[in-house]
Design a protein around this motif. Structure first.
Motif, PDB file in Angstrom:
ATOM      1  N   THR A 140       0.841  -1.214   0.000  1.00  0.00           N
ATOM      2  CA  THR A 140       0.000   0.000   0.000  1.00  0.00           C
ATOM      3  C   THR A 140       0.872   1.259   0.000  1.00  0.00           C
ATOM      4  O   THR A 140       0.497   2.271  -0.601  1.00  0.00           O
ATOM      5  CB  THR A 140      -0.984   0.038   1.203  1.00  0.00           C
ATOM      6  OG1 THR A 140      -0.296  -0.397   2.366  1.00  0.00           O
ATOM      7  CG2 THR A 140      -2.167  -0.858   0.999  1.00  0.00           C
ATOM      8  N   LEU A 150     -10.871   1.538 -10.083  1.00  0.00           N
ATOM      9  CA  LEU A 150      -9.876   1.926  -9.076  1.00  0.00           C
ATOM     10  C   LEU A 150      -8.490   2.021  -9.712  1.00  0.00           C
ATOM     11  O   LEU A 150      -8.236   1.444 -10.770  1.00  0.00           O
ATOM     12  CB  LEU A 150      -9.842   0.891  -7.957  1.00  0.00           C
ATOM     13  CG  LEU A 150     -11.160   0.647  -7.213  1.00  0.00           C
ATOM     14  CD1 LEU A 150     -11.023  -0.531  -6.265  1.00  0.00           C
ATOM     15  CD2 LEU A 150     -11.592   1.901  -6.452  1.00  0.00           C
ATOM     16  N   LEU A 154      -5.221  -2.643  -7.208  1.00  0.00           N
ATOM     17  CA  LEU A 154      -5.708  -3.633  -6.247  1.00  0.00           C
ATOM     18  C   LEU A 154      -4.521  -4.386  -5.668  1.00  0.00           C
ATOM     19  O   LEU A 154      -3.595  -4.757  -6.405  1.00  0.00           O
ATOM     20  CB  LEU A 154      -6.622  -4.654  -6.932  1.00  0.00           C
ATOM     21  CG  LEU A 154      -8.035  -4.233  -7.317  1.00  0.00           C
ATOM     22  CD1 LEU A 154      -8.761  -5.422  -7.935  1.00  0.00           C
ATOM     23  CD2 LEU A 154      -8.801  -3.718  -6.103  1.00  0.00           C
ATOM     24  N   LEU A 166     -14.469  -2.495  -9.482  1.00  0.00           N
ATOM     25  CA  LEU A 166     -13.049  -2.573  -9.128  1.00  0.00           C
ATOM     26  C   LEU A 166     -12.175  -2.028 -10.252  1.00  0.00           C
ATOM     27  O   LEU A 166     -11.096  -1.481 -10.002  1.00  0.00           O
ATOM     28  CB  LEU A 166     -12.653  -4.020  -8.795  1.00  0.00           C
ATOM     29  CG  LEU A 166     -13.325  -4.638  -7.563  1.00  0.00           C
ATOM     30  CD1 LEU A 166     -12.887  -6.088  -7.374  1.00  0.00           C
ATOM     31  CD2 LEU A 166     -13.024  -3.832  -6.296  1.00  0.00           C
ATOM     32  N   ASP A 219      -9.770  -3.908   2.639  1.00  0.00           N
ATOM     33  CA  ASP A 219     -10.945  -3.113   2.238  1.00  0.00           C
ATOM     34  C   ASP A 219     -12.115  -3.993   1.814  1.00  0.00           C
ATOM     35  O   ASP A 219     -13.264  -3.698   2.113  1.00  0.00           O
ATOM     36  CB  ASP A 219     -10.567  -2.183   1.071  1.00  0.00           C
ATOM     37  CG  ASP A 219      -9.531  -1.163   1.472  1.00  0.00           C
ATOM     38  OD1 ASP A 219      -9.723  -0.517   2.511  1.00  0.00           O
ATOM     39  OD2 ASP A 219      -8.507  -1.033   0.763  1.00  0.00           O
ATOM     40  N   TYR A 220     -11.825  -5.049   1.041  1.00  0.00           N
ATOM     41  CA  TYR A 220     -12.897  -5.933   0.556  1.00  0.00           C
ATOM     42  C   TYR A 220     -12.507  -7.388   0.813  1.00  0.00           C
ATOM     43  O   TYR A 220     -11.359  -7.767   0.585  1.00  0.00           O
ATOM     44  CB  TYR A 220     -13.098  -5.812  -0.959  1.00  0.00           C
ATOM     45  CG  TYR A 220     -13.323  -4.437  -1.495  1.00  0.00           C
ATOM     46  CD1 TYR A 220     -14.561  -3.806  -1.360  1.00  0.00           C
ATOM     47  CD2 TYR A 220     -12.309  -3.775  -2.186  1.00  0.00           C
ATOM     48  CE1 TYR A 220     -14.770  -2.542  -1.885  1.00  0.00           C
ATOM     49  CE2 TYR A 220     -12.516  -2.511  -2.719  1.00  0.00           C
ATOM     50  CZ  TYR A 220     -13.738  -1.900  -2.557  1.00  0.00           C
ATOM     51  OH  TYR A 220     -13.947  -0.659  -3.087  1.00  0.00           O
ATOM     52  N   LYS A 247      -6.771  -0.352  -3.341  1.00  0.00           N
ATOM     53  CA  LYS A 247      -7.602  -1.017  -2.327  1.00  0.00           C
ATOM     54  C   LYS A 247      -7.073  -2.426  -2.100  1.00  0.00           C
ATOM     55  O   LYS A 247      -6.552  -3.058  -3.028  1.00  0.00           O
ATOM     56  CB  LYS A 247      -9.060  -1.089  -2.809  1.00  0.00           C
ATOM     57  CG  LYS A 247      -9.714   0.269  -2.976  1.00  0.00           C
ATOM     58  CD  LYS A 247     -10.069   0.876  -1.640  1.00  0.00           C
ATOM     59  CE  LYS A 247     -10.812   2.192  -1.822  1.00  0.00           C
ATOM     60  NZ  LYS A 247     -10.990   2.893  -0.551  1.00  0.00           N
ATOM     61  N   THR A 248      -7.257  -2.917  -0.875  1.00  0.00           N
ATOM     62  CA  THR A 248      -6.795  -4.271  -0.567  1.00  0.00           C
ATOM     63  C   THR A 248      -7.973  -5.239  -0.582  1.00  0.00           C
ATOM     64  O   THR A 248      -9.064  -4.925  -0.103  1.00  0.00           O
ATOM     65  CB  THR A 248      -6.131  -4.312   0.823  1.00  0.00           C
ATOM     66  OG1 THR A 248      -7.034  -3.763   1.771  1.00  0.00           O
ATOM     67  CG2 THR A 248      -4.832  -3.530   0.838  1.00  0.00           C
ATOM     68  N   VAL A 249      -7.720  -6.414  -1.157  1.00  0.00           N
ATOM     69  CA  VAL A 249      -8.758  -7.445  -1.289  1.00  0.00           C
ATOM     70  C   VAL A 249      -8.221  -8.725  -0.667  1.00  0.00           C
ATOM     71  O   VAL A 249      -7.122  -9.161  -0.995  1.00  0.00           O
ATOM     72  CB  VAL A 249      -9.055  -7.723  -2.782  1.00  0.00           C
ATOM     73  CG1 VAL A 249      -9.988  -8.917  -2.935  1.00  0.00           C
ATOM     74  CG2 VAL A 249      -9.635  -6.501  -3.461  1.00  0.00           C
TER      75      VAL A 249
END
Ligand code: ADE
Length: 254
Positions: free
Chosen positions: A75, A104, A107, A101, A127-128, A82-84
């Motif tokens: 990050t 964005l 990822l 997604l 995040d998800y 965003k983190t999945v």
């Protein structure tokens, strides 16, 4: 768009990056991909990434420290990403999510192994949580590839003009129409005549009918969640009349 995968098996991604549309998207710098080994963030001589579960029981759990360090590093390098976490307990992945997604900047996909990851990772660093279906894989890697593939093809210009994403199944809530190519007659099955006519409006009408009817027959559940337009409702009404006529002639005496 950036895709960074955190995994203990980064080599699994080598063939995935190397073929077809994903390969072309990387070559054209539409997507920038990397698979990072979580083990590189594990301390100690053996670089251990898993440990026994508190409370006992079978299986191992991914330790939080190496994962947290790997996520923070990723990050830090990709602000705005965003983190999945790929997990069977996540939200079910679908085309609408793939589109969302794709808007964005990047990822960071975290692949669990063993029984899963330490719960505390999910609180601040994820995040998800995404699942690709109600079944359990041996790890999140295949799920990450599924998500990357579906998201990447939604990014503008990743697909060539000839296979644009707007025409995909699910893009308007319906399955895509049937496809045919040469020969005209394959083992006695002929290509629908209208497709040979060169009459574009008729071909579009046929394709819409094919799309609506395939959805009704193969995935009727999809029709429950969308609002059809007038043309699509007329197609269903026409087929309902045709089926009612058949039923009337066959079962009226019973
Ligand atoms: N990891 C294990 N099973 C999974 C699934 N069904 N979806 C996403 N990640 C997973």
């Amino acid at each position: 768009m950036y895709f960074t995968v955190l995994t203990i098996f980064p080599e699994m991604f080598d063939p995935f990056w190397n073929y077809g549309i994903i390969r072309r998207a990387i070559d054209q710098q539409k997507i920038i991909t990397s698979a990072v080994n979580i083990r590189d963030y594990a301390g100690g001589r053996h670089q251990v990434t898993d440990d026994r579960p508190y409370g006992g029981g079978s299986g191992m759990v991914m330790k939080p420290e190496p994962l947290a360090a790997a996520i923070r590093d990723a990050t830090g390098q990709q602000t705005g990403a965003k983190t999945v976490l790929l997990t069977p307990q996540g939200r079910m992945f679908n085309q609408a999510m793939a589109r969302e997604l794709a808007s964005l900047g990047g990822l960071i996909l975290v692949c669990g192994r063993y029984e899963g990851v330490d719960e505390r990772i999910c609180h601040d660093l994820i995040d998800y949580e995404i699942s690709i279906g109600d079944f359990v894989l041996t790890g999140g890697e295949l799920a990450a590839m599924v998500v990357i593939d579906a998201v990447a093809r939604q990014i503008p210009d990743v697909l060539g003009g000839e296979d644009a994403a707007e025409k995909d199944s699910f893009s308007d809530g319906l399955l895509e129409h049937a496809h045919y190519t040469r020969p005209e007659n394959f083992e006695g099955h002929k290509v629908p005549r209208v497709l040979l006519s060169g009459h574009h409006r008729e071909i579009e009408k046929w394709r819409m009918e094919s799309s609506v009817m395939r959805t009704l027959l193969k995935r009727p559940d999809l029709l429950q969640n969308i609002e059809l337009n007038t043309e699509q409702r007329e197609i269903l009404a026409k087929w309902r009349r045709a089926i009612e006529n058949i039923l009337d002639s066959q079962v009226s005496e019973i």
